[in-house]
Motif scaffolding. Structure first.
Motif, PDB file in Angstrom:
ATOM      1  N   LYS A 192      -4.730 -17.498 -24.391  1.00  0.00           N
ATOM      2  CA  LYS A 192      -4.431 -16.988 -22.940  1.00  0.00           C
ATOM      3  C   LYS A 192      -5.589 -16.062 -22.511  1.00  0.00           C
ATOM      4  CE  LYS A 192       0.517 -18.053 -23.173  1.00  0.00           C
ATOM      5  NZ  LYS A 192       1.547 -17.435 -23.212  1.00  0.00           N
ATOM      6  N   ASP A 193      -6.483 -16.013 -23.219  1.00  0.00           N
ATOM      7  CA  ASP A 193      -7.616 -14.907 -22.924  1.00  0.00           C
ATOM      8  C   ASP A 193      -8.250 -15.433 -21.554  1.00  0.00           C
ATOM      9  OD1 ASP A 193     -10.093 -13.655 -22.730  1.00  0.00           O
ATOM     10  OD2 ASP A 193     -10.535 -14.009 -24.872  1.00  0.00           O
ATOM     11  N   GLU A 243     -20.347 -17.125 -15.996  1.00  0.00           N
ATOM     12  CA  GLU A 243     -19.475 -15.586 -16.116  1.00  0.00           C
ATOM     13  C   GLU A 243     -18.991 -15.589 -17.786  1.00  0.00           C
ATOM     14  OE1 GLU A 243     -17.966 -14.945 -11.677  1.00  0.00           O
ATOM     15  OE2 GLU A 243     -16.729 -16.183 -13.065  1.00  0.00           O
ATOM     16  N   GLN A 244     -18.282 -16.745 -18.147  1.00  0.00           N
ATOM     17  CA  GLN A 244     -17.977 -16.889 -19.611  1.00  0.00           C
ATOM     18  C   GLN A 244     -19.243 -16.466 -20.721  1.00  0.00           C
ATOM     19  OE1 GLN A 244     -16.099 -20.582 -20.709  1.00  0.00           O
ATOM     20  NE2 GLN A 244     -14.574 -20.281 -19.055  1.00  0.00           N
ATOM     21  N   VAL A 245     -20.418 -17.196 -20.294  1.00  0.00           N
ATOM     22  CA  VAL A 245     -21.421 -16.855 -21.153  1.00  0.00           C
ATOM     23  C   VAL A 245     -21.696 -15.409 -21.122  1.00  0.00           C
ATOM     24  CG1 VAL A 245     -23.965 -17.124 -21.248  1.00  0.00           C
ATOM     25  CG2 VAL A 245     -22.559 -19.049 -20.799  1.00  0.00           C
ATOM     26  N   THR A 246     -21.642 -14.664 -19.759  1.00  0.00           N
ATOM     27  CA  THR A 246     -22.204 -13.358 -19.838  1.00  0.00           C
ATOM     28  C   THR A 246     -21.121 -12.622 -20.799  1.00  0.00           C
ATOM     29  OG1 THR A 246     -23.044 -13.509 -17.649  1.00  0.00           O
ATOM     30  CG2 THR A 246     -22.493 -11.400 -18.283  1.00  0.00           C
ATOM     31  N   ILE A 247     -20.017 -12.592 -20.594  1.00  0.00           N
ATOM     32  CA  ILE A 247     -18.755 -12.095 -21.410  1.00  0.00           C
ATOM     33  C   ILE A 247     -18.722 -12.349 -22.706  1.00  0.00           C
ATOM     34  CG2 ILE A 247     -16.282 -11.679 -21.651  1.00  0.00           C
ATOM     35  CD1 ILE A 247     -17.095 -10.544 -19.048  1.00  0.00           C
ATOM     36  N   SER A 300      -8.061  -8.610 -17.835  1.00  0.00           N
ATOM     37  CA  SER A 300      -7.504  -9.811 -16.901  1.00  0.00           C
ATOM     38  C   SER A 300      -8.827 -10.245 -16.534  1.00  0.00           C
ATOM     39  CB  SER A 300      -6.832  -9.244 -15.937  1.00  0.00           C
ATOM     40  OG  SER A 300      -7.650  -8.280 -14.981  1.00  0.00           O
ATOM     41  N   ALA A 301      -8.602 -11.593 -15.876  1.00  0.00           N
ATOM     42  CA  ALA A 301      -9.728 -12.291 -15.011  1.00  0.00           C
ATOM     43  C   ALA A 301     -10.472 -11.288 -14.216  1.00  0.00           C
ATOM     44  CB  ALA A 301      -9.493 -13.470 -14.793  1.00  0.00           C
ATOM     45  N   LEU A 302      -9.799 -10.529 -13.413  1.00  0.00           N
ATOM     46  CA  LEU A 302     -10.267  -9.552 -12.350  1.00  0.00           C
ATOM     47  C   LEU A 302     -11.052  -8.676 -13.097  1.00  0.00           C
ATOM     48  CD1 LEU A 302     -10.276  -8.267  -9.648  1.00  0.00           C
ATOM     49  CD2 LEU A 302      -8.346  -7.038 -10.012  1.00  0.00           C
ATOM     50  N   GLN A 303     -10.742  -7.792 -14.164  1.00  0.00           N
ATOM     51  CA  GLN A 303     -11.484  -6.977 -14.915  1.00  0.00           C
ATOM     52  C   GLN A 303     -12.809  -7.551 -15.598  1.00  0.00           C
ATOM     53  OE1 GLN A 303      -8.199  -5.779 -17.445  1.00  0.00           O
ATOM     54  NE2 GLN A 303      -7.915  -3.871 -16.277  1.00  0.00           N
ATOM     55  N   LEU A 304     -12.645  -8.862 -15.928  1.00  0.00           N
ATOM     56  CA  LEU A 304     -13.865  -9.472 -16.609  1.00  0.00           C
ATOM     57  C   LEU A 304     -14.888  -9.892 -15.378  1.00  0.00           C
ATOM     58  CD1 LEU A 304     -12.336 -12.031 -19.178  1.00  0.00           C
ATOM     59  CD2 LEU A 304     -13.272  -9.745 -19.737  1.00  0.00           C
ATOM     60  N   ILE A 329     -15.317  -8.078 -12.784  1.00  0.00           N
ATOM     61  CA  ILE A 329     -15.991  -6.969 -12.487  1.00  0.00           C
ATOM     62  C   ILE A 329     -16.895  -6.509 -13.407  1.00  0.00           C
ATOM     63  CG2 ILE A 329     -15.488  -4.401 -12.143  1.00  0.00           C
ATOM     64  CD1 ILE A 329     -12.683  -4.923 -10.907  1.00  0.00           C
ATOM     65  N   THR A 330     -16.810  -6.674 -14.853  1.00  0.00           N
ATOM     66  CA  THR A 330     -17.729  -6.338 -15.520  1.00  0.00           C
ATOM     67  C   THR A 330     -18.923  -7.477 -15.277  1.00  0.00           C
ATOM     68  OG1 THR A 330     -16.319  -5.931 -17.311  1.00  0.00           O
ATOM     69  CG2 THR A 330     -18.209  -6.648 -18.081  1.00  0.00           C
ATOM     70  N   VAL A 331     -19.076  -8.580 -15.026  1.00  0.00           N
ATOM     71  CA  VAL A 331     -19.950  -9.605 -14.685  1.00  0.00           C
ATOM     72  C   VAL A 331     -20.658  -9.260 -13.612  1.00  0.00           C
ATOM     73  CG1 VAL A 331     -20.618 -12.094 -13.969  1.00  0.00           C
ATOM     74  CG2 VAL A 331     -18.698 -11.382 -16.030  1.00  0.00           C
TER      75      VAL A 331
END
Length: 151
Positions: free
Chosen positions: A53-54, A63-67, A133-137, A139-141
């Protein structure tokens, strides 16, 4: 009364187990399902920390690659490039810190203080920035893109 029925069922099961078993060759699809199930079970045992559930799965591929690169440390920040491949003039951040890595960029680098304050007005733990959360990730991106760093 139930005990005698259970005893009869046990006796019949024992007798059936001693009978010659019919050899059944599974079809291609049955074999494929059995193999995939066994591989999946093995993978889950080897990776107990996996979280299906990540929130990373809700991001775009880029965005996934960046995280992912920030999480693993396999990125294009100076510390990784220099310590792993001897690329660049050293592992140090232009701000003078010992190493330019994800922790430093997301939490500590004084050169990014203004951008960090813009994206995180309230301090956030590293764990929230990379596993939240997806929102927090997201923001990081956005922070990484705005910082002009190549990850």
């Amino acid at each position: 009364m139930n005990n005698s029925k259970n005893d009869v069922a046990d006796q019949l099961a024992k007798e059936g187990g001693m009978m010659e078993q019919i050899q059944h060759n599974p079809s291609y699809n049955e074999a494929k399902t059995l193999i995939n199930s066994a591989l999946d079970c093995h993978w889950r045992q080897e990776h107990p920390q996996h979280n299906s559930k990540d929130a990373i799965h809700k991001l775009s591929r880029a965005e996934q690659v960046t995280i992912f690169r920030l999480r693993t440390g396999h990125n294009r920040l100076k510390h990784h490039l220099f310590s792993r491949f001897k690329i660049g003039d050293g592992p140090n951040c232009p701000c003078g810190a010992n190493r330019q890595d994800a922790q430093h960029v997301l939490q500590d680098c004084p050169l990014l203080d203004d951008a960090r304050l813009k994206y995180w007005p309230e301090p956030r733990e590293m764990n929230q920035k990379l596993y939240g959360s997806a929102l927090q990730l997201g923001i990081t991106v956005e922070f990484i893109y705005a910082s002009d760093l190549t990850i």
